[in-house]
Design a protein around this motif. Structure first.
Motif, PDB file in Angstrom:
ATOM      1  N   ARG A 194       0.789  -1.229   0.000  1.00 31.15           N
ATOM      2  CA  ARG A 194       0.000   0.000   0.000  1.00 31.15           C
ATOM      3  C   ARG A 194       0.824   1.284   0.000  1.00 31.15           C
ATOM      4  O   ARG A 194       0.281   2.354  -0.204  1.00 31.15           O
ATOM      5  CB  ARG A 194      -0.954   0.005   1.198  1.00 31.15           C
ATOM      6  CG  ARG A 194      -1.974  -1.138   1.155  1.00 31.15           C
ATOM      7  CD  ARG A 194      -2.815  -1.083  -0.121  1.00 31.15           C
ATOM      8  NE  ARG A 194      -3.599  -2.274  -0.323  1.00 31.15           N
ATOM      9  CZ  ARG A 194      -4.795  -2.485   0.225  1.00 31.15           C
ATOM     10  NH1 ARG A 194      -5.317  -1.580   1.032  1.00 31.15           N
ATOM     11  NH2 ARG A 194      -5.445  -3.593  -0.036  1.00 31.15           N
ATOM     12  N   GLN A 200      -0.520   3.758  -2.526  1.00 34.32           N
ATOM     13  CA  GLN A 200       0.218   2.948  -3.499  1.00 34.32           C
ATOM     14  C   GLN A 200       0.967   3.814  -4.536  1.00 34.32           C
ATOM     15  O   GLN A 200       1.314   3.335  -5.627  1.00 34.32           O
ATOM     16  CB  GLN A 200      -0.713   1.957  -4.222  1.00 34.32           C
ATOM     17  CG  GLN A 200      -1.344   0.937  -3.283  1.00 34.32           C
ATOM     18  CD  GLN A 200      -2.286  -0.023  -3.972  1.00 34.32           C
ATOM     19  OE1 GLN A 200      -3.209   0.417  -4.665  1.00 34.32           O
ATOM     20  NE2 GLN A 200      -2.070  -1.311  -3.792  1.00 34.32           N
ATOM     21  N   ASP A 218      -0.333  -6.433  -5.505  1.00 37.46           N
ATOM     22  CA  ASP A 218      -0.954  -6.458  -4.182  1.00 37.46           C
ATOM     23  C   ASP A 218      -1.545  -7.839  -3.886  1.00 37.46           C
ATOM     24  O   ASP A 218      -1.315  -8.416  -2.809  1.00 37.46           O
ATOM     25  CB  ASP A 218      -2.044  -5.386  -4.118  1.00 37.46           C
ATOM     26  CG  ASP A 218      -2.592  -5.176  -2.720  1.00 37.46           C
ATOM     27  OD1 ASP A 218      -1.802  -5.205  -1.767  1.00 37.46           O
ATOM     28  OD2 ASP A 218      -3.813  -4.990  -2.580  1.00 37.46           O
TER      29      ASP A 218
END
Length: 481
Positions: A194, A200, A218
């Protein structure tokens, strides 16, 4: 190994927690997990198109557990930053990976994701220990399903139950806890990849603005670490409400074991039950005859600490500023491991006592017999009324006799209620007839059948599903009394 005697040693590691739970929160496991997460990140980055050399990944895989903690301490002393200390150390051990370790990540990426993994592993151990306690209590309930015993409300004598039925009350609390634990494990997610404030941004830059590849990164890292989902959004950290929920679940288990241990202590005072006792165990330094319920007392003490530790994450969750504040860090280092380690110690003892709890049927019967005539007065009233007596007059006579008999007991003399009623012509029954009507088994209602049904419908299916695995994962703990 000789233990240092001039430095504080935590009682949880020295006396209470099992080796299995201590391993979860050990430095070797925590920092080994850091390295595995860094490896998962690098592998996922390679799989999503970043230039990550194979040699770098090979060296990282070879160095997952070769951690020199002395060198780590030296680095941390220089940098005053634990994550950067281990980044440099991992780079020393995997020089081909030095340039790509922690690429695009922040400290919370490594710390928070590790904490979620440790939560999961520790909670799985708690689940297994709860299951083993349930198995021991199920055996106990089944064995004593029929033995009538005096029940208590307000710790005052009440309508009889059975020893086994009382045990099902302890069991049901743990079964409810198990439902909660399984829900928490099922819904626990990964923080994921993140970035510094959860946007991000650093990873979007690495992937030249390709959102799909960032999403894939992710998901991949989470999958590699055993998670099927990540939390929908985060700040710098995952929401501290997760810690609050998990430690609330631990506090719930602690409440259950505290309740059953309190019951054991009260029953020990009545001499109806007794803890397992070692051959040379000493109950008191001053009173050699003492056999204190010290294991139950320790369960209550440990459980109280777990319950109070549940307040820490509530305050932490309530006081996080914006995307994060660091006043959570030191508190979480203490409260999260301590909650699991403390509860583990309580559950180890709870299983031990549950499996070895000694019942003294003669004392159980004696205590019940002393009060049973009072419990049977309604039956006597109905029998005398059926024989032609006046219900209201007989009710008043029983009330007077019962209070008089209770007065005898308060003076230290045995109850003479049966003799008083037998000597009252209004009832038309002699003492033998009255005693024939006072059969303890007739006053426990459906207690034995409730034990059977509860075990068959609620407990046995759980033990069939989880019992063997829990038995295999956990050895026989050393009870340090």
């Amino acid at each position: 190994m000789t233990q240092s005697t001039d430095r504080y040693v935590h009682p949880l590691t020295g006396r209470y927690a099992s080796t299995e739970m201590q391993r979860v929160f050990s430095p070797a496991h925590r920092y080994g997990t850091w390295r595995r997460i860094w490896l998962a990140l690098a592998e996922a980055q390679q799989e999503t198109g970043l230039s990550i050399p194979d040699a770098a990944l090979e060296q990282m895989r070879a160095a997952l557990d070769t951690i020199d903690f002395d060198r780590a301490a030296e680095y941390e002393k220089r940098f005053r930053h634990d994550v950067m200390a281990h980044v440099h150390l991992f780079g020393d051990d995997a020089p081909e990976a030095r340039a790509i370790i922690h690429l695009g990540a922040t400290s919370a990426f490594i710390g928070d994701n590790t904490d979620l993994i440790l939560h999961r592993e520790a909670l799985e151990l708690v689940r297994d220990r709860v299951v083993r306690c349930m198995a021991a209590l199920a055996d106990f309930a089944r064995r004593w399903r029929e033995l009538p015993t005096l029940a208590y409300t307000h710790f005052q004598p009440a309508q009889p139950t059975t020893v086994g039925k009382r045990a099902t009350l302890w069991l049901q609390d743990l079964a409810l806890d198990l439902e909660e634990i399984e829900f928490r494990l099922e819904t626990l997610r990964f923080r994921g990849v993140r970035g510094t404030t959860g946007t991000q941004a650093s990873f979007l830059e690495l992937y030249d603005g390709d959102h799909a590849r960032v999403d894939r990164l992710d998901a991949l890292v989470g999958e590699k670490m055993g998670f099927s989902a990540t939390y929908g959004v985060s700040g710098q950290t995952y929401s501290r409400k997760v810690d609050q929920a998990l430690q609330g679940t631990l506090a719930g288990v602690a409440s259950s074991v505290s309740k059953l241990a309190h019951d054991w202590r009260l029953l020990a005072h009545l001499r109806e039950v007794e803890e397992p006792w070692e051959k040379e165990q000493i109950g008191s330094s001053a009173m050699p005859y003492k056999r204190n319920p010290m294991r139950a007392e320790r369960i209550c003490a440990l459980a109280r600490h777990v319950i109070t530790l549940g307040i820490d994450p509530a305050f932490t969750a309530a006081t996080q500023w914006m995307e994060r504040t660091l006043d959570d860090s030191a508190n979480r280092r203490l409260s999260i491991p301590d909650a699991y380690l403390t509860l583990d110690g309580a559950l180890v003892l709870a299983e031990n006592v549950s499996a070895g709890l000694i019942v003294h049927p003669a004392v159980v019967a004696k205590n019940l017999d002393e009060h049973l005539p009072f419990m049977a007065t309604e039956t006597l009233l109905m029998q005398a009324t059926a024989g032609g007596g006046d219900r209201q007059e007989l009710h008043e006579r029983i009330r007077v006799h019962a209070h008089a008999a209770a007065g005898e007991m308060k003076e230290g003399r045995p109850s003479d209620l049966i003799e008083r009623i037998a000597g009252d012509d209004a009832f038309g029954m002699d003492a033998d007839r009255i005693r024939s009507l006072i059969d303890a088994r007739a006053f426990v209602g459906r207690a034995p059948e409730q034990v059977d049904r509860f075990l068959a419908e609620w407990i046995d299916p759980v033990l069939d599903r989880l019992g063997s695995a829990a038995e295999a994962r956990l050895g026989s703990p050393d009870i340090r009394v």
